[in-house]
Design an enzyme around this catalytic site. Structure first.
Site, short mmCIF file in Angstrom:
data_model
loop_
_atom_site.label_atom_id
_atom_site.label_comp_id
_atom_site.label_asym_id
_atom_site.label_seq_id
_atom_site.Cartn_x
_atom_site.Cartn_y
_atom_site.Cartn_z
N LYS A 137 0.71 -1.39 -0.02
CA LYS A 137 0.00 0.02 -0.10
C LYS A 137 0.96 1.43 -0.05
O LYS A 137 0.62 2.17 -0.63
CB LYS A 137 -0.81 -0.02 1.39
N ARG B 193 2.85 14.03 13.67
CA ARG B 193 2.78 13.99 12.40
C ARG B 193 2.84 15.06 11.55
O ARG B 193 1.84 15.38 10.67
CB ARG B 193 1.75 12.90 11.71
N1 EPU Z 1 8.36 13.97 10.75
C1 EPU Z 1 8.66 15.58 10.83
N2 EPU Z 1 8.23 16.34 9.73
C2 EPU Z 1 7.69 16.00 8.84
C3 EPU Z 1 7.54 14.71 8.49
C4 EPU Z 1 7.70 13.83 9.25
O1 EPU Z 1 8.98 15.61 11.69
O2 EPU Z 1 7.55 16.85 7.88
C5 EPU Z 1 8.47 13.02 11.50
C6 EPU Z 1 7.37 12.13 11.85
O3 EPU Z 1 6.30 12.77 12.83
C7 EPU Z 1 7.80 10.99 12.22
C8 EPU Z 1 9.01 10.84 11.43
O4 EPU Z 1 9.46 12.17 10.88
O5 EPU Z 1 8.16 11.02 13.53
C9 EPU Z 1 8.86 9.91 10.10
O6 EPU Z 1 7.63 10.24 9.58
P1 EPU Z 1 7.55 10.08 8.11
O7 EPU Z 1 7.27 11.45 7.20
O8 EPU Z 1 8.56 9.22 7.57
O9 EPU Z 1 6.21 9.26 8.04
P2 EPU Z 1 4.94 9.27 6.86
O10 EPU Z 1 5.81 9.50 5.44
O11 EPU Z 1 4.10 10.26 6.93
C10 EPU Z 1 5.15 6.79 6.04
C11 EPU Z 1 4.23 5.47 6.26
C12 EPU Z 1 3.65 5.26 7.64
C13 EPU Z 1 5.08 4.86 8.28
C14 EPU Z 1 6.19 6.01 8.21
C15 EPU Z 1 7.40 5.69 8.68
C16 EPU Z 1 3.06 6.01 4.04
C17 EPU Z 1 1.59 6.49 3.34
N3 EPU Z 1 2.99 6.06 5.35
O12 EPU Z 1 4.54 7.81 6.78
O13 EPU Z 1 3.02 4.05 7.36
O14 EPU Z 1 4.69 4.70 9.74
O15 EPU Z 1 6.40 6.28 6.89
O16 EPU Z 1 7.94 4.71 8.19
O17 EPU Z 1 4.06 5.55 3.48
C18 EPU Z 1 1.25 2.44 8.15
O18 EPU Z 1 1.39 2.13 7.04
O19 EPU Z 1 0.51 2.11 8.99
C19 EPU Z 1 2.00 3.94 8.27
C20 EPU Z 1 1.60 4.60 9.34
#
Ligand code: EPU
Length: 433
Positions: free
Chosen positions: A22, A123
């Site tokens: 996904k 997030r």
């Molecule tokens: N973060 C920041 N600033 C930002 C973005 C993120 O501080 O602008 C922090 C977040 O709060 C977190 C860390 O950086 O502490 C990592 O977040 P990341 O941005 O990598 O997460 P994401 O891209 O929003 C994706 C997956 C998540 C998965 C995370 C970490 C997708 C659609 N979602 O989220 O998947 O947990 O990477 O690997 O790719 C899930 O599938 O259940 C899910 C939550």
């Protein structure tokens, strides 16, 4: 709202196939926004999940016609003008933020509702904003919407490290904007997750020029235009690891097929450290478990570290391990919603800041529990399979967001998991109590 009823203690046997990921498919779908009007992107091995359908609806609003035939999703750009991702859709799925980068990159403008927090943490999206701004986009927040003007987009150096490491969707957004920006961009501290690699590889198939794929330094030579492509989505490493966890707690011999063990180094190593026997080939893993395993300390980290999306499921395994294990969450410090629910099943877990200390118990006992988010729910399914008696997991719509027909597929291995459609009134009474 549906619930799962699981009869625990069943021994599993046989093989199970892993679906497409996904979290790889969602940004790959969003990349269709980089195409010219009339161009087509074909994605194969796309799981049939609520989140995928939500992305399809969002892209429909953005001028992309999305159709599905079995596991093949076709995205055809019918109108390359729309730039608004409305609140009604973004509030349902945070991954909608993935449209921001390609909209800025190709349509040079975007108005995307800012996603809120969710149960696993605050997030923020500051890294997405900072990265796009560093490429020259003019971004501001107006009435809950991120509004971006990409007229002056140019290849530049972008640093994407944040307080909790790099951002997965942040890297994907900046990458998608950079492929059409004039000149060369450098993304330093890029996320290296297989889902980021898969997107970059697909973009190259579409005519982009990206080097350093899989490393924390991505070099992007901007091109004028991309074209359609026909690609397959990578197998879901978290789904595969979840099946391994279910196998580990049920004293079995299970073969997990159509997976990518090379994307699962940390989970595989943790199983080995626990003394759970695994064998692997290029696209399969076999788990042979006698249900007797050692405690293992793990820390969730950006890839190739232990994935946060597998933390809850591994905690369910450690709940019945022989000894004390410590799980430290370094990506989402508050991602412990499953702890009180596992405790209701007899697990002995103490939360200390961003750590959970788990003293393995002889036996979990079935109970009524509540799913709070996708991965926490998957952890409860694993626990339910290990437990004695019946476990009822309410609100399984969370599971349906990330696992297709999970109950039927686990039943194919001999598990007893059934879905019960709960009457609305009963669900409401329970919530009021
Ligand atoms: N973060 C920041 N600033 C930002 C973005 C993120 O501080 O602008 C922090 C977040 O709060 C977190 C860390 O950086 O502490 C990592 O977040 P990341 O941005 O990598 O997460 P994401 O891209 O929003 C994706 C997956 C998540 C998965 C995370 C970490 C997708 C659609 N979602 O989220 O998947 O947990 O990477 O690997 O790719 C899930 O599938 O259940 C899910 C939550």
């Amino acid at each position: 709202m549906d619930k799962f009823v699981i009869e625990g203690g069943r021994q599993l046997q046989g093989s199970i196939q892993v679906n497409g990921a996904k979290n790889a498919a969602l940004p790959m779908m969003a990349a269709a926004l980089l195409l010219e009007q009339g161009d087509r992107l074909i994605l194969r091995n796309v799981p049939n999940l609520v989140d995928i359908r939500t992305m399809g609806i969002l892209l429909g609003k953005l001028g992309v016609r999305v159709t599905r035939s079995k596991d093949v999703v076709t995205l055809l750009v019918t109108d390359d003008k729309p730039v608004i991702a409305p609140y009604e859709i973004v509030k349902k799925m945070r991954a909608s933020i993935c449209v921001l980068g390609p909209l800025v990159g190709r349509r040079r403008a975007a108005k995307v509702s800012q996603p809120g927090g969710c149960v696993i943490g605050v997030r923020p999206v500051d890294l997405h904003i900072r990265g796009l701004a560093d490429l020259g986009a003019d971004i501001s927040m107006k009435r809950g919407y991120l509004e971006a003007d990409g007229k002056n987009l140019k290849g530049r150096t972008v640093y994407l490290g944040g307080a909790y490491g790099p951002s997965v969707t942040g890297t994907q957004n900046v990458l998608m904007a950079a492929v059409l920006a004039e000149g060369t961009s450098l993304i330093e501290c890029a996320a290296c997750e297989p889902e980021v690699q898969a997107l970059a590889e697909m973009l190259n198939e579409m005519g982009a020029k990206i080097e350093g794929i899989g490393s924390p330094r991505l070099i992007i030579h901007g091109v004028k235009q991309l074209h359609g492509a026909d690609v397959s989505v990578i197998p879901d490493r978290i789904e595969a690891a979840t099946f391994m966890a279910a196998a580990a707690v049920t004293e079995v011999h299970v073969r997990i097929e159509k997976c990518r063990p090379d994307h699962m180094i940390a989970p595989l190593e943790s199983f080995r450290s626990a003394g759970i026997h695994t064998e692997q080939g290029e696209d399969w893993i076999e788990v042979q478990s006698e249900g007797d395993f050692k405690p293992v300390d793990i820390t969730t980290l950006p890839y190739p570290g232990f994935p946060t999306d597998f933390q809850a499921q591994f905690m369910a395994v450690m709940s019945v391990g022989k000894g004390i294990s410590v799980i430290t969450e370094k990506i989402y410090p508050d991602r412990f919603m499953h702890v009180p629910e596992l405790s209701r099943m007899g697990a002995n877990i103490r939360k200390e800041g961003t750590c959970a200390i788990i003293a393995g118990v002889e036996q979990l006992v079935g109970a009524e529990v509540m799913a709070s988010d996708l991965r926490a729910s998957a952890g409860l399914v694993v626990a339910g399979m290990a437990a004695e008696g019946f476990t009822e997991i309410h609100r399984v719509y969370h599971i349906d967001r990330g696992y297709e027909n999970l109950e039927q597929r686990l039943c194919g291995l001999g598990a007893r998991v059934s879905r019960v459609v709960e009457k609305k009134e009963n669900a409401l009474i329970r919530e009021a109590m």
